[in-house]
Design a protein around this motif. Sequence first.
Motif, PDB file in Angstrom:
ATOM      1  N   LYS A 273       0.857  -1.186   0.000  1.00  0.00           N
ATOM      2  CA  LYS A 273       0.000   0.000   0.000  1.00  0.00           C
ATOM      3  C   LYS A 273       0.893   1.235   0.000  1.00  0.00           C
ATOM      4  N   GLU A 274       0.413   2.259  -0.675  1.00  0.00           N
ATOM      5  CA  GLU A 274       1.123   3.531  -0.719  1.00  0.00           C
ATOM      6  C   GLU A 274       0.270   4.579  -0.017  1.00  0.00           C
ATOM      7  N   ILE A 275       0.874   5.346   0.861  1.00  0.00           N
ATOM      8  CA  ILE A 275       0.155   6.437   1.525  1.00  0.00           C
ATOM      9  C   ILE A 275       0.095   7.607   0.551  1.00  0.00           C
ATOM     10  N   THR A 276      -1.116   8.041   0.243  1.00  0.00           N
ATOM     11  CA  THR A 276      -1.292   9.129  -0.718  1.00  0.00           C
ATOM     12  C   THR A 276      -1.568  10.470  -0.046  1.00  0.00           C
ATOM     13  N   GLU A 277      -2.029  10.409   1.211  1.00  0.00           N
ATOM     14  CA  GLU A 277      -2.340  11.659   1.902  1.00  0.00           C
ATOM     15  C   GLU A 277      -2.322  11.441   3.414  1.00  0.00           C
ATOM     16  N   TYR A 278      -1.687  12.369   4.117  1.00  0.00           N
ATOM     17  CA  TYR A 278      -1.698  12.366   5.579  1.00  0.00           C
ATOM     18  C   TYR A 278      -2.793  13.326   6.025  1.00  0.00           C
ATOM     19  N   LEU A 279      -3.727  12.833   6.846  1.00  0.00           N
ATOM     20  CA  LEU A 279      -4.903  13.617   7.197  1.00  0.00           C
ATOM     21  C   LEU A 279      -4.872  14.203   8.603  1.00  0.00           C
ATOM     22  N   GLY A 280      -3.973  13.721   9.439  1.00  0.00           N
ATOM     23  CA  GLY A 280      -3.853  14.298  10.769  1.00  0.00           C
ATOM     24  C   GLY A 280      -3.880  13.263  11.884  1.00  0.00           C
ATOM     25  N   LEU A 281      -3.605  13.737  13.069  1.00  0.00           N
ATOM     26  CA  LEU A 281      -3.569  12.905  14.267  1.00  0.00           C
ATOM     27  C   LEU A 281      -4.986  12.540  14.687  1.00  0.00           C
ATOM     28  N   VAL A 282      -5.190  11.269  15.052  1.00  0.00           N
ATOM     29  CA  VAL A 282      -6.473  10.820  15.572  1.00  0.00           C
ATOM     30  C   VAL A 282      -6.245  10.085  16.887  1.00  0.00           C
ATOM     31  N   THR A 283      -7.258  10.139  17.738  1.00  0.00           N
ATOM     32  CA  THR A 283      -7.166   9.484  19.041  1.00  0.00           C
ATOM     33  C   THR A 283      -8.456   8.755  19.365  1.00  0.00           C
TER      34      THR A 283
ATOM     35  N   THR B  47      -1.832   8.330  13.155  1.00  0.00           N
ATOM     36  CA  THR B  47      -1.993   9.291  12.074  1.00  0.00           C
ATOM     37  C   THR B  47      -2.955   8.728  11.042  1.00  0.00           C
ATOM     38  N   ALA B  48      -4.034   9.446  10.783  1.00  0.00           N
ATOM     39  CA  ALA B  48      -5.011   9.036   9.778  1.00  0.00           C
ATOM     40  C   ALA B  48      -4.444   9.311   8.385  1.00  0.00           C
ATOM     41  N   VAL B  49      -4.608   8.343   7.485  1.00  0.00           N
ATOM     42  CA  VAL B  49      -4.061   8.466   6.131  1.00  0.00           C
ATOM     43  C   VAL B  49      -5.036   7.897   5.110  1.00  0.00           C
ATOM     44  N   LYS B  50      -4.812   8.300   3.852  1.00  0.00           N
ATOM     45  CA  LYS B  50      -5.466   7.677   2.708  1.00  0.00           C
ATOM     46  C   LYS B  50      -4.401   6.822   2.013  1.00  0.00           C
TER      47      LYS B  50
END
Length: 109
Positions: A12-22, A99-102
């Motif tokens: 899998k390739e990370i295409t976008e970093y969306l931010g910290l999630v908890t 870190t939430a990602v697409k």
Amino acid sequence: MLFTTTDNFQNKEITEYLGLVTGMTYNVNYSYKGVSFKDMFNMKKYYAQIELAIEAVKEATFQKLSDNAEKLNADAVVGINVDMEISAGGAVLVSITGTAVKTQSKRNS
């Protein structure tokens, strides 16, 4: 939703970093559910009950993490860190961050 403690996924390739999630869950009422007074002094049964409670709190926390990542339209969370605290009074606190990602499948070249 995919989760990993590492910073990437195989194939899998990370295409976008969306931010910290908890996600965080606190449960104080687990210790003696379904345990008789006599069983409270049976350490094997007591620890088995604690294990079940921790597992339930951890699963609830992962669900909260997943819900928060979905709000950002993520399909995965990387770099997950799980913190757990059990107090002498029997309270369980589980906190999970990442870190939430697409992502997308890697293309074969």
